[in-house]
Design an enzyme around this catalytic site. Structure first.
Site, short mmCIF file in Angstrom:
data_model
loop_
_atom_site.label_atom_id
_atom_site.label_comp_id
_atom_site.label_asym_id
_atom_site.label_seq_id
_atom_site.Cartn_x
_atom_site.Cartn_y
_atom_site.Cartn_z
N GLU A 105 0.72 -1.19 -0.12
CA GLU A 105 0.13 0.03 -0.10
C GLU A 105 1.12 0.90 -0.36
OE1 GLU A 105 -2.50 -1.39 3.06
OE2 GLU A 105 -3.88 -1.31 2.40
N GLU A 125 -3.87 -9.37 4.33
CA GLU A 125 -4.59 -8.93 5.06
C GLU A 125 -5.64 -10.34 5.70
OE1 GLU A 125 -3.33 -7.24 3.15
OE2 GLU A 125 -2.47 -5.37 4.01
N1 T1G Z 1 4.84 -7.66 11.36
C1 T1G Z 1 5.33 -7.51 12.58
N2 T1G Z 1 5.53 -8.74 12.50
C2 T1G Z 1 5.65 -9.92 11.36
C3 T1G Z 1 5.38 -9.13 10.59
C4 T1G Z 1 4.40 -8.54 11.05
N3 T1G Z 1 3.38 -8.17 8.81
N4 T1G Z 1 5.20 -9.99 9.59
C5 T1G Z 1 6.93 -11.00 9.86
N5 T1G Z 1 6.98 -10.87 11.17
C6 T1G Z 1 7.71 -11.69 11.37
C7 T1G Z 1 7.58 -12.71 12.19
O1 T1G Z 1 6.63 -13.00 13.27
C8 T1G Z 1 9.31 -13.15 12.40
O2 T1G Z 1 9.36 -12.49 13.64
C9 T1G Z 1 9.80 -12.49 11.43
O3 T1G Z 1 9.28 -11.85 10.92
C10 T1G Z 1 10.28 -13.26 10.43
O4 T1G Z 1 8.93 -13.73 9.95
C11 T1G Z 1 -2.28 -1.53 7.40
C12 T1G Z 1 -3.54 -4.02 7.88
C13 T1G Z 1 6.71 -10.87 5.42
C14 T1G Z 1 6.33 -13.50 3.47
O5 T1G Z 1 0.18 -10.06 6.67
O6 T1G Z 1 3.30 -13.37 5.35
O7 T1G Z 1 -0.30 -4.68 6.66
O8 T1G Z 1 9.77 -15.30 14.81
O9 T1G Z 1 9.13 -16.52 9.98
O10 T1G Z 1 9.49 -17.00 6.44
O11 T1G Z 1 -4.07 -3.04 5.50
O12 T1G Z 1 6.44 -13.32 7.96
O13 T1G Z 1 11.70 -13.80 13.60
O14 T1G Z 1 10.95 -12.76 16.35
O15 T1G Z 1 7.62 -15.18 8.38
O16 T1G Z 1 11.09 -14.69 6.00
C15 T1G Z 1 0.60 -7.28 6.96
C16 T1G Z 1 2.90 -11.43 7.34
C17 T1G Z 1 -0.09 -7.11 7.73
C18 T1G Z 1 2.66 -10.30 6.18
C19 T1G Z 1 8.45 -13.42 5.97
N6 T1G Z 1 1.74 -8.22 6.47
N7 T1G Z 1 4.35 -11.59 7.29
O17 T1G Z 1 8.17 -15.11 5.80
O18 T1G Z 1 9.63 -14.54 7.95
S1 T1G Z 1 -1.17 -6.63 8.50
C20 T1G Z 1 1.59 -9.38 6.53
C21 T1G Z 1 4.66 -12.98 6.11
C22 T1G Z 1 -1.19 -4.93 7.53
C23 T1G Z 1 -2.71 -2.77 6.39
C24 T1G Z 1 -2.99 -3.92 7.23
C25 T1G Z 1 6.16 -13.29 6.48
C26 T1G Z 1 7.33 -12.33 5.39
P1 T1G Z 1 10.27 -13.76 14.56
P2 T1G Z 1 8.78 -15.47 8.88
P3 T1G Z 1 9.99 -15.39 6.29
#
Ligand code: T1G
Length: 693
Positions: A105, A125
């Site tokens: 975004e 999301e």
């Molecule tokens: N926020 C906080 N921590 C996150 C995070 C996030 N969005 N994404 C990953 N982490 C942390 C995860 O907990 C782990 O922490 C580390 O990063 C590695 O993650 C307004 C409201 C990006 C594809 O849903 O899909 O934006 O265990 O093991 O396999 O519209 O993480 O190391 O302490 O998964 O390389 C939308 C979620 C949020 C993406 C990377 N975004 N993340 O995969 O590593 S809501 C998501 C993923 C939002 C807006 C809305 C994957 C990754 P730790 P990992 P990975």
């Protein structure tokens, strides 16, 4: 600050720098706005590039911030994006690796977007029970079209960015390092005359939007009854047909609604819990791990074969050992049959099948497995048999090999004592079918080495399991809680319920399968054996006798063609059994119990809080190190409904004070001795806290 600012030769570069994935937490948002202000105030700056440090452009909003004041603290992500879009100087997003959720975004608010080939983009999301809340539902349809945007947003799928190279989503696809390409692109557009493009000014075109959206709604309604987010996503994307500001308001309303739903809290909890599970409090994250290049599996039966497949799937060679060649042949044939059936369904190519089968070796001799880095035994569940195997393994396995037991009930400390290397012994409790079920309970013995634990947890991720560490006790985490759940299911029959009512009530709550349909599938003789053992070891552990009466009648479940339910040959459907129901009613009479009508609500309360109360004891005893681990066990291994986030989170949302009150009511009822409120549960209830606080 988790966003850096540099400017060089007329181009400012703002770098998101908030490891691990540049989550757009408050400090990062502040950093971006401050960077934009500096760039706009600096007359020498002609254009701005936004890029991400490390392994992502940005993984989106910081999920950990949700539910805290920081999540909404200005500058909100909306404000950040508006600042970028309103900039009179061109802003170029330089995307590499991952641009997801709020990260994508943010890029959509830029005037231009340059992506590295292979970068993954997504608006995931919906997987968190949300919808894109920073303009994604309004801008994405404007650059890739209504249908492609709706598919991306309702599926949450990650897509390689180059797929959209010919759309307005991207202005350039860099074949190598994206930052220099973006800086070059920025320099070019800075020199170009005229207004820089704003996605908000584009129009969404569709020949039959209402028809298409109606079709999308009916399709999604069929599969998302318990999840409100998908249909809310459709509503928000539909609003992109309206004027931009109106659409943004509709999106905001939908996002704020979903943010407050218990389903979204559950899904966000599961996301973080799944990643927290691999963190073991007293095992540092940088603990050196052992190399696992070759695996040996003892036993080629259902479990041994399924376990072997996990490693073959991950490209790790396996040597499967059996006592007799016909057992080996059967095991290999079963593995091949499983792969062939996946190939028939298009899940594997024939090459995949051959590649995996070529990694499989078999042997009748322990001498052939001594050089394996990990050996997992999946032999008969009897301590004497385990002893013989582990004494043998202790003699043949190379130093440094990990010796794992797939035991589901036996004491891993005792098993370790059969060897001279207890520090190398660990439990790896797979769930049948082992090549399908996601859960892997990693059972930590008193002497299990920290590097062994770190190695097995890392391996669990590699073989795509949800690995959760459990301490040594009877039933570890999952089965120990399940035993209390099953006890209550039996007592409910004594008091007035029938199997089909109990199953229907808990399946309506969201469980994949109720206790009686489940035990009919697993085999009623399993519980029978446990109850017989309990009667000797822990006579105070009482159960309903109905399960024994069933087994004495040979009704062991589906495999016997009859269990709690009746079954027709070749048909797995469970039919309520008049014979069993009469037996249950007669048994209540023999007990002198006046059967009563039991509500579905009471059934759910008793079954779920039996899990919760035992989970609290498991936490207190340190068998599980955190409540979210218990939730992961039940979400990934026992069919607990995803939209409720696991038994411990469900209890938190129900309120532990109310849970304690309900348990105290149960303690006054039939077999009340089974109900003592766990001290930790009572303590947290008294403090107004939750397990997951
Ligand atoms: N926020 C906080 N921590 C996150 C995070 C996030 N969005 N994404 C990953 N982490 C942390 C995860 O907990 C782990 O922490 C580390 O990063 C590695 O993650 C307004 C409201 C990006 C594809 O849903 O899909 O934006 O265990 O093991 O396999 O519209 O993480 O190391 O302490 O998964 O390389 C939308 C979620 C949020 C993406 C990377 N975004 N993340 O995969 O590593 S809501 C998501 C993923 C939002 C807006 C809305 C994957 C990754 P730790 P990992 P990975």
């Amino acid at each position: 600050m988790t966003a850096q600012y540099q400017s060089h030769d007329g181009i400012a570069v703002i770098t998101l720098d908030n490891p691990p994935v540049n989550g757009l937490g408050h400090s990062t948002r502040v950093g971006i706005v401050e960077g934009m202000t500096r760039a706009l105030d600096d007359a020498t700056v002609k254009a701005i590039v936004i890029t991400g440090a490390g392994k992502a452009f940005s993984g989106g909003a910081d999920i950990r911030e949700f539910g805290t004041p920081k999540a909404m603290q200005e500058p909100s992500l909306q404000t950040v994006i508006d600042t970028i879009e309103a900039s009179p100087k061109p802003v170029v997003a330089a995307i590499h690796a991952v641009a997801m959720g709020g990260g994508l975004e943010l890029a959509l608010g830029c005037h231009y977007r340059v992506t590295a080939k292979g970068a993954q983009i997504a608006l995931p999301e919906v997987n968190l029970g949300l919808l894109p809340g920073a303009g994604g539902t309004q801008r994405l349809p404007r650059v890739i079209g209504l249908e492609a945007a709706l598919n991306m947003i309702t599926s949450g799928n990650a897509i390689p960015s180059e797929k959209f190279a010919d759309t307005k989503l991207f202005d350039h696809v860099a074949s190598d390092d994206v930052l220099p390409a973006a800086v070059k692109f920025a320099r070019n557009v800075a020199a170009a005359p005229g207004q820089h493009p704003q996605v908000r000014n584009l129009k969404v075109q569709h020949k039959n939007a209402e028809g298409y959206l109606g079709f999308a709604r009916s399709t999604l309604a069929a599969t998302s009854q318990r999840f409100p987010a998908p249909l809310k996503c459709v509503d928000a994307v539909a609003a992109s047909l309206k004027p931009f500001e109106q659409g943004m308001k509709d999106e905001r309303d939908g996002f704020l609604y979903l943010l407050s739903t218990p389903e979204s809290r559950a899904l966000r909890h599961a996301f973080l819990a799944g990643r927290a599970a691999s963190k073991i409090p007293d095992v540092p994250g940088d603990t050196p791990t052992r190399k696992i290049a070759k695996v040996a599996v003892i036993g080629a039966g259902t479990m041994g074969g399924g376990i072997s497949m996990n490693f073959l799937n991950a490209g790790i060679p396996v040597t499967m050992l059996e006592m007799k060649s016909d057992a080996l042949e059967r095991g290999v044939a079963t593995i091949r049959r499983n792969y062939e059936s996946s190939a028939k369904k298009g899940k594997l190519t024939q090459d995949d099948v051959e590649q995996r089968m070529n990694l499989l070796r078999t042997t009748l001799s322990y001498d052939d497995i001594g050089d394996a880095d990990l050996v997992i035994e999946a032999v008969f569940e009897e301590m004497g048999v385990k002893e013989a195997v582990f004494r043998k393994l202790d003699g043949v396995m190379k130093q440094g090999a990990i010796l794992a037991s797939n035991t589901s009930t036996l004491d891993v400390n005792t098993i370790a004592s059969f060897t001279t290397r207890p520090q190398d012994v660990v439990g790896m409790h797979f769930f049948s079918p082992a090549n399908v079920m996601k859960l892997l309970e990693v059972v930590r013995g008193e002497k299990t080495g920290k590097d062994v634990l770190a190695t097995v947890m890392q391996l669990g991720k590699k073989i795509k399991k949800v690995a959760v560490v459990a301490g040594v006790c009877d039933g570890f985490i999952g089965n120990r809680m399940l035993e209390q759940y099953s006890r209550q299911a039996g007592f409910l029959l004594d008091e007035g319920a029938l199997p089909e009512q109990v199953d229907r009530a808990i399946e309506t709550f969201g469980f994949a399968m109720g206790p009686f349909r489940m035990i009919d599938m697993a085999g009623n003789d399993i519980g029978w054996a446990i109850r017989k053992r309990r009667a000797i070891e822990q006579p105070e552990f009482t159960y309903s006798k109905t399960g024994d009466l069933l087994c004495e009648a040979g009704r062991f479940g589906q495999k016997a063609g009859a269990g709690w339910y009746d079954y027709e040959p070749g048909d797995r459907k469970a039919y309520p059994s008049p014979q069993v129901n009469e037996m249950i009613v007669r048994h209540s009479k023999d007990l002198g119990i006046a059967r009563r009508k039991i509500s579905d609500a009471e059934i759910v309360e008793r079954l779920v809080f039996a899990l919760v109360n035992e989970g609290a004891l498991i936490l207190e005893e340190g068998i599980a190190s955190k409540a979210s681990d218990i939730d992961m066990v039940y979400l990934s291994g026992y069919g607990f409904p995803q939209f409720r986030g696991g038994p411990m989170l469900y209890a938190d949302q129900f309120g532990l004070y109310n849970v304690a009150q309900a348990i105290q009511r149960c303690a006054k009822g039939y077999r009340g001795e089974a109900w003592q409120v766990a001290p930790l549960l009572q303590k947290l209830a008294d403090e107004g806290k939750g397990f997951n606080d």
